[in-house]
Scaffold this active site. Structure first.
Site, mmCIF file in Angstrom:
data_model
loop_
_atom_site.group_PDB
_atom_site.id
_atom_site.type_symbol
_atom_site.label_atom_id
_atom_site.label_comp_id
_atom_site.label_asym_id
_atom_site.label_seq_id
_atom_site.Cartn_x
_atom_site.Cartn_y
_atom_site.Cartn_z
ATOM 1 N N SER A 52 52.690 100.254 68.042
ATOM 2 C CA SER A 52 53.964 100.367 68.761
ATOM 3 C C SER A 52 53.816 100.877 70.193
ATOM 4 O O SER A 52 54.737 100.734 70.989
ATOM 5 C CB SER A 52 54.926 101.281 67.996
ATOM 6 O OG SER A 52 54.488 102.624 68.031
ATOM 7 N N LYS A 100 55.770 108.145 70.529
ATOM 8 C CA LYS A 100 56.584 107.252 71.356
ATOM 9 C C LYS A 100 56.692 107.866 72.750
ATOM 10 O O LYS A 100 56.236 108.981 73.000
ATOM 11 C CB LYS A 100 57.998 107.084 70.782
ATOM 12 C CG LYS A 100 58.077 106.642 69.323
ATOM 13 C CD LYS A 100 57.691 105.204 69.118
ATOM 14 C CE LYS A 100 57.868 104.802 67.644
ATOM 15 N NZ LYS A 100 57.333 103.451 67.370
#
Length: 209
Positions: A52, A100
């Protein structure tokens, strides 16, 4: 008359073997204690479990995480952070932590996308050179969104924007769940690099009104 060594003739006492061993033991103990304190309270190692955050971070990369953020040092937009699963982001087989990039801080209004496919924070369009997207796509997000980040929470997104299940799906993350800020890739050695937050882009974002 007893013989004198060069050390004693020079006026310096002869260092006995037991003192050397004692001093060496003290050095080793202090080094081990310092290493333990750093690992326990300041720095943590984390292995990247998914794609990701590509291409910034690849599966299997190891990073060091500064655990003084956000307890001592503040979170900043653009920071790459590790946080505990706030609930239902991961399956039980995937572990408890995610990584993230911070896009919105408490009070920020985050929206996407403008005519050029960029997201905006507090009305300021941000150029994100790290974003990975399909070659035939201009938008940094397939989904439109317009949210105001609640107090005590952050909005996070993966750099591999079209392959990341992030705040667009799961919502905001409590700042209390942030473990720390990732600041360097340590392994594999060919991937060694300092993780930047692209401050030239993010520092131009105005504070929320």
């Amino acid at each position: 008359m007893s013989e004198q060594t060069d050390e004693s003739r020079a006026g310096r006492p002869v260092r006995s073997g037991w003192r050397f061993v004692r001093d060496l033991a003290v050095i080793v103990v202090v080094a081990l204690l310092a290493s333990f304190l750093v690992k326990a309270y300041l720095v943590r190692a984390f292995s990247i479990p998914s794609g990701s955050m590509e291409r910034t971070l690849l599966i299997g990369d190891n990073v060091l995480v500064n655990e003084l953020v956000p307890g001592v040092a503040p979170l900043r937009r653009g920071d790459v952070v590790v946080f505990r699963d706030p609930g239902d982001w991961l399956t039980s087989e995937q572990g408890d932590d995610l990584i993230k990039r911070v896009i919105g801080l408490p009070g920020d209004r985050v929206s996407c996308c403008d005519a050029e496919g960029r997201l905006s924070v507090n009305g300021h369009a941000v150029d994100e050179p790290y974003v990975v997207r399909p070659s035939d796509v201009d938008r940094v997000s397939a989904e439109d969104f317009d949210v105001t980040v609640p107090a005590g929470r952050i909005w996070v997104m993966g750099d591999n924007r079209y392959e990341s299940a992030d705040s667009r799906i799961h919502g905001t993350v409590p700042t209390a769940d942030v473990v720390g800020r990732a600041f360097v890739v340590t392994w594999p050695i060919t991937r060694w690099s300092v993780l930047g937050r692209y401050g030239e882009e993010w520092d131009a974002v105005p504070d929320p009104r």
